[in-house]
Write a protein that holds these residues in place. Structure first.
Motif, PDB file in Angstrom:
ATOM      1  N   LEU A  29       6.117   5.910   5.073  1.00  0.00           N
ATOM      2  CA  LEU A  29       6.903   4.728   4.692  1.00  0.00           C
ATOM      3  C   LEU A  29       6.912   4.573   3.185  1.00  0.00           C
ATOM      4  CD1 LEU A  29       8.451   2.136   5.329  1.00  0.00           C
ATOM      5  CD2 LEU A  29       6.244   0.981   5.695  1.00  0.00           C
ATOM      6  N   THR A  30       5.837   4.925   2.530  1.00  0.00           N
ATOM      7  CA  THR A  30       5.748   4.828   1.067  1.00  0.00           C
ATOM      8  C   THR A  30       6.877   5.603   0.406  1.00  0.00           C
ATOM      9  OG1 THR A  30       3.352   4.875   1.397  1.00  0.00           O
ATOM     10  CG2 THR A  30       4.140   5.012  -0.869  1.00  0.00           C
ATOM     11  N   ALA A  31       7.160   6.788   0.927  1.00  0.00           N
ATOM     12  CA  ALA A  31       8.227   7.614   0.361  1.00  0.00           C
ATOM     13  C   ALA A  31       9.574   6.920   0.444  1.00  0.00           C
ATOM     14  CB  ALA A  31       8.262   8.962   1.072  1.00  0.00           C
ATOM     15  N   ASP A  32       9.815   6.195   1.548  1.00  0.00           N
ATOM     16  CA  ASP A  32      11.077   5.468   1.678  1.00  0.00           C
ATOM     17  C   ASP A  32      11.109   4.257   0.749  1.00  0.00           C
ATOM     18  OD1 ASP A  32      12.091   7.203   3.585  1.00  0.00           O
ATOM     19  OD2 ASP A  32      11.290   6.056   5.259  1.00  0.00           O
ATOM     20  N   LEU A  33       9.987   3.566   0.620  1.00  0.00           N
ATOM     21  CA  LEU A  33       9.934   2.401  -0.259  1.00  0.00           C
ATOM     22  C   LEU A  33      10.067   2.800  -1.728  1.00  0.00           C
ATOM     23  CD1 LEU A  33       6.977   0.447   1.408  1.00  0.00           C
ATOM     24  CD2 LEU A  33       9.421  -0.085   1.579  1.00  0.00           C
ATOM     25  N   ALA A  34       9.643   4.019  -2.056  1.00  0.00           N
ATOM     26  CA  ALA A  34       9.700   4.477  -3.447  1.00  0.00           C
ATOM     27  C   ALA A  34      11.112   4.457  -3.989  1.00  0.00           C
ATOM     28  CB  ALA A  34       9.100   5.875  -3.560  1.00  0.00           C
ATOM     29  N   GLY A  35      12.092   4.707  -3.137  1.00  0.00           N
ATOM     30  CA  GLY A  35      13.479   4.695  -3.577  1.00  0.00           C
ATOM     31  C   GLY A  35      14.054   3.316  -3.790  1.00  0.00           C
ATOM     32  N   ARG A  36      13.280   2.284  -3.418  1.00  0.00           N
ATOM     33  CA  ARG A  36      13.762   0.906  -3.563  1.00  0.00           C
ATOM     34  C   ARG A  36      12.939   0.107  -4.562  1.00  0.00           C
ATOM     35  NH1 ARG A  36      16.661  -0.346   1.239  1.00  0.00           N
ATOM     36  NH2 ARG A  36      17.118  -2.367   0.263  1.00  0.00           N
ATOM     37  N   CYS A  37      11.980   0.760  -5.225  1.00  0.00           N
ATOM     38  CA  CYS A  37      11.093   0.041  -6.150  1.00  0.00           C
ATOM     39  C   CYS A  37      11.040   0.754  -7.503  1.00  0.00           C
ATOM     40  CB  CYS A  37       9.678  -0.042  -5.586  1.00  0.00           C
ATOM     41  SG  CYS A  37       9.524  -0.975  -4.051  1.00  0.00           S
ATOM     42  N   ALA A  38      11.153  -0.021  -8.591  1.00  0.00           N
ATOM     43  CA  ALA A  38      10.997   0.568  -9.921  1.00  0.00           C
ATOM     44  C   ALA A  38       9.561   1.025 -10.140  1.00  0.00           C
ATOM     45  CB  ALA A  38      11.404  -0.455 -10.985  1.00  0.00           C
ATOM     46  N   SER A  39       8.606   0.303  -9.551  1.00  0.00           N
ATOM     47  CA  SER A  39       7.210   0.744  -9.510  1.00  0.00           C
ATOM     48  C   SER A  39       6.641   0.338  -8.164  1.00  0.00           C
ATOM     49  CB  SER A  39       6.390   0.137 -10.652  1.00  0.00           C
ATOM     50  OG  SER A  39       6.200  -1.249 -10.457  1.00  0.00           O
ATOM     51  N   LEU A  40       5.722   1.154  -7.664  1.00  0.00           N
ATOM     52  CA  LEU A  40       5.184   0.908  -6.330  1.00  0.00           C
ATOM     53  C   LEU A  40       3.703   1.267  -6.312  1.00  0.00           C
ATOM     54  CD1 LEU A  40       5.528   0.269  -3.282  1.00  0.00           C
ATOM     55  CD2 LEU A  40       6.180   2.663  -2.951  1.00  0.00           C
ATOM     56  N   LEU A  41       2.882   0.319  -5.848  1.00  0.00           N
ATOM     57  CA  LEU A  41       1.456   0.550  -5.659  1.00  0.00           C
ATOM     58  C   LEU A  41       1.185   0.567  -4.167  1.00  0.00           C
ATOM     59  CD1 LEU A  41      -1.491   0.756  -6.618  1.00  0.00           C
ATOM     60  CD2 LEU A  41      -1.539  -1.758  -6.703  1.00  0.00           C
ATOM     61  N   ALA A  42       0.605   1.665  -3.668  1.00  0.00           N
ATOM     62  CA  ALA A  42       0.282   1.800  -2.247  1.00  0.00           C
ATOM     63  C   ALA A  42      -1.220   1.969  -2.099  1.00  0.00           C
ATOM     64  CB  ALA A  42       1.018   2.992  -1.638  1.00  0.00           C
ATOM     65  N   THR A  43      -1.809   1.263  -1.145  1.00  0.00           N
ATOM     66  CA  THR A  43      -3.259   1.329  -0.947  1.00  0.00           C
ATOM     67  C   THR A  43      -3.589   1.696   0.493  1.00  0.00           C
ATOM     68  OG1 THR A  43      -3.662  -0.949  -0.203  1.00  0.00           O
ATOM     69  CG2 THR A  43      -3.432  -0.593  -2.575  1.00  0.00           C
ATOM     70  N   ASP A  44      -4.773   2.273   0.660  1.00  0.00           N
ATOM     71  CA  ASP A  44      -5.312   2.505   1.997  1.00  0.00           C
ATOM     72  C   ASP A  44      -6.827   2.491   1.893  1.00  0.00           C
ATOM     73  OD1 ASP A  44      -3.964   3.417   4.798  1.00  0.00           O
ATOM     74  OD2 ASP A  44      -6.007   4.207   4.639  1.00  0.00           O
ATOM     75  N   ILE A  45      -7.503   2.352   3.035  1.00  0.00           N
ATOM     76  CA  ILE A  45      -8.951   2.234   3.042  1.00  0.00           C
ATOM     77  C   ILE A  45      -9.658   3.571   3.163  1.00  0.00           C
ATOM     78  CG2 ILE A  45      -9.135   1.945   5.551  1.00  0.00           C
ATOM     79  CD1 ILE A  45     -11.263  -0.196   5.040  1.00  0.00           C
ATOM     80  N   ALA A  46      -8.930   4.615   3.649  1.00  0.00           N
ATOM     81  CA  ALA A  46      -9.559   5.909   3.933  1.00  0.00           C
ATOM     82  C   ALA A  46      -9.068   6.985   2.972  1.00  0.00           C
ATOM     83  CB  ALA A  46      -9.282   6.325   5.377  1.00  0.00           C
ATOM     84  N   GLU A  47      -9.981   7.863   2.545  1.00  0.00           N
ATOM     85  CA  GLU A  47      -9.653   8.879   1.555  1.00  0.00           C
ATOM     86  C   GLU A  47      -8.728   9.973   2.101  1.00  0.00           C
ATOM     87  OE1 GLU A  47     -10.050   8.892  -1.487  1.00  0.00           O
ATOM     88  OE2 GLU A  47     -11.650   7.469  -1.947  1.00  0.00           O
ATOM     89  N   GLN A  48      -8.916  10.378   3.350  1.00  0.00           N
ATOM     90  CA  GLN A  48      -8.135  11.496   3.873  1.00  0.00           C
ATOM     91  C   GLN A  48      -6.636  11.215   3.873  1.00  0.00           C
ATOM     92  OE1 GLN A  48      -9.630  13.514   7.363  1.00  0.00           O
ATOM     93  NE2 GLN A  48      -7.564  14.026   8.065  1.00  0.00           N
ATOM     94  N   PRO A  49      -6.158  10.086   4.435  1.00  0.00           N
ATOM     95  CA  PRO A  49      -4.722   9.826   4.379  1.00  0.00           C
ATOM     96  C   PRO A  49      -4.216   9.610   2.955  1.00  0.00           C
ATOM     97  CG  PRO A  49      -5.884   7.935   5.258  1.00  0.00           C
ATOM     98  CD  PRO A  49      -6.864   9.056   5.223  1.00  0.00           C
ATOM     99  N   ILE A  50      -5.068   9.060   2.079  1.00  0.00           N
ATOM    100  CA  ILE A  50      -4.658   8.871   0.683  1.00  0.00           C
ATOM    101  C   ILE A  50      -4.341  10.213   0.034  1.00  0.00           C
ATOM    102  CG2 ILE A  50      -5.544   8.251  -1.604  1.00  0.00           C
ATOM    103  CD1 ILE A  50      -6.911   5.860  -0.309  1.00  0.00           C
ATOM    104  N   ALA A  51      -5.166  11.217   0.303  1.00  0.00           N
ATOM    105  CA  ALA A  51      -4.913  12.545  -0.261  1.00  0.00           C
ATOM    106  C   ALA A  51      -3.583  13.095   0.215  1.00  0.00           C
ATOM    107  CB  ALA A  51      -6.054  13.489   0.119  1.00  0.00           C
TER     108      ALA A  51
END
Length: 451
Positions: free
Chosen positions: A307-329
């Motif tokens: 979903l982050t990839a889709d939101l990136a096209g609609r935001c001049a800047s985007l901060l995405a967070t998650d609690i686990a390291e594996q999906p973040i990578a």
């Protein structure tokens, strides 16, 4: 709405009684009760699922209060002999007769809400339960929210929410699970079951109460459409020498270790990239955004960044967070060329990013938080949201073993927050998608000068 066909044969009770899991199911312990409040989605739920408990409480001198949510007029929708209004009157009288077998001094409230549409009227049920002034020594029991029937789900979830808010005790009772499930079904919450043993006298009185609901246990007439609703095979589940209740879901926010274990060895455990359900839901989420571009977006719980990839096209800047390291990578690798996107680890709500945001997306994450932590998140969103900010919430509605909350509970909390006004909503049996703005909410047409 049912997730099953009640006309099918269903699982025989001998199969259930032979399940080895019963050896690990503890007994229900009742101590120092001030009152028992029994919620029925339909007239007869109380007799099928909780009549032994009602008898037990009454024999202990505990006052019993029965709340009947719907009028039960949809049990025979094709009846040629009985109108819905007539059937509702019959079922009301049957319930009063049944309660006389269980606890003659019990009080009964009939809310007369539409049968099969309780989800649309949960606010009425919640308001009524709230008026009962429940406290820590009160026990409220309701149909199990995982029972596969929409009215049972709504009744159980609402009772659980009110009990949590008032500090009352709560249990849920399965009715239809015994029909559609088997002992090995992953949806059966064995780890949360407790049993209440019944004496022979209590069993006999329970049988009398169940049989008092004649409209459900015998044909209304010989005509097609008046067939018996609850056959002997179904009835067998409620002739046991014990009753079964489901204890509450865990109330604490899930820890980071839960997610680390969950992602271990899995690249896409929810099928974000492959399941049409997820692809379609993501497209609906992005399509719900009321503006073409946002200056600064925040996505909480980004997982692997689809979903982050889709939101990136609609935001001049985007901060995405998650609690686990594996999906973040995985998310960072997916968006490595998007320089305006930052992906970071954050244990929300304990950790909260700095800054102001005109878009906050909370998708499939808030049911991992306790009610208290969700309140904290909502307060943080209210402080971080710009005056023209937009909040998008999207969550699965079905019960999940071990999650602190349900999607419906989450969205109700969003809707009740004074800093947020509902702009648009999308509701399906599987998920809710709500868009909020600062009050007052103006439509897209109004914002753009078309009206």
């Amino acid at each position: 709405m049912m997730d099953f066909d009640h006309r099918t044969e269903g699982t025989a009770d001998e199969v259930w009684l032979a399940a080895p899991q019963w050896a690990e199911v503890p007994a229900l312990v009742l101590t120092d009760l001030a009152r028992l409040v029994v919620v029925s989605a339909h007239p007869d739920d109380e007799s099928l699922g909780a009549s032994g408990l009602i008898i037990h409480a009454a024999q202990l001198g505990v006052p019993v209060h029965v709340v009947v949510a719907t009028n039960g007029d949809a049990s025979h929708p094709d009846s040629p002999s009985t109108t819905p209004a007539e059937l509702a009157a019959v079922r009301r009288a049957e319930l009063l007769s049944a309660v006389q077998h269980l606890a003659p001094g019990a009080s009964v409230d009939f809310l007369e809400l539409p049968d099969g549409r309780l989800r649309e009227h949960v606010d009425t049920l919640a308001a009524h339960l709230g008026s009962l002034e429940l406290g820590p020594r009160d026990l409220i029991v309701a149909p199990w929210r995982g029972d596969g029937h929409g009215d049972h789900e709504a009744a159980g979830a609402t009772a659980g929410r009110i009990a949590r808010n008032r500090g009352a005790q709560v249990l849920e009772y399965p009715v239809w699970m015994w029909h559609w499930a088997t002992p090995t079904d992953a949806r059966v919450p064995w780890s949360r079951l407790v049993t209440l043993a019944l004496t022979e006298e209590q069993q006999e009185r329970k049988e009398l109460a169940i049989r008092a609901h004649t409209s459900q246990n015998a044909p209304l007439s010989d005509a097609p459409g008046d067939e018996v609703l609850l056959g002997d095979r179904f009835h067998d589940h409620f002739c046991r020498p014990f009753e079964v209740f489901v204890t509450p879901l865990g109330s604490a926010t899930l820890s980071s270790s839960f997610f680390s274990d969950f992602y271990e060895g899995k690249s896409d455990p929810w099928g974000f990239e492959t399941r049409w359900y997820e692809i379609r839901k993501r497209q609906l989420t992005v399509a719900s955004l009321p503006r073409p571009l946002f200056a600064s977006g925040l996505e909480i719980g980004c997982s692997i960044g689809v979903l982050t990839a889709d939101l990136a096209g609609r935001c001049a800047s985007l901060l995405a967070t998650d609690i686990a390291e594996q999906p973040i990578a995985t998310a960072r690798a997916r968006l490595i060329e998007q320089n305006h996107v930052e992906i970071t680890r954050a244990d929300v709500p304990t950790e909260w990013p700095d800054g102001q945001f005109d878009l906050v997306v909370v998708s499939e994450v808030a049911y991992y938080w306790s009610a208290e932590d969700l309140d904290r998140v909502l307060e943080r969103i209210a402080l971080a949201l710009t005056p023209d900010g937009v909040v998008v919430a999207c969550h699965w509605r079905h019960p999940v073993e071990g999650y602190p909350q349900r999607g419906d509970d989450v969205h109700r909390a969003f809707r009740e927050h004074p800093a947020l006004a509902l702009l648009s909503e999308h509701r399906e049996d599987d998920f809710l998608l709500d868009v909020f703005v600062r009050p007052p909410a103006l439509s897209v047409a109004a914002e753009t000068g078309l009206v």
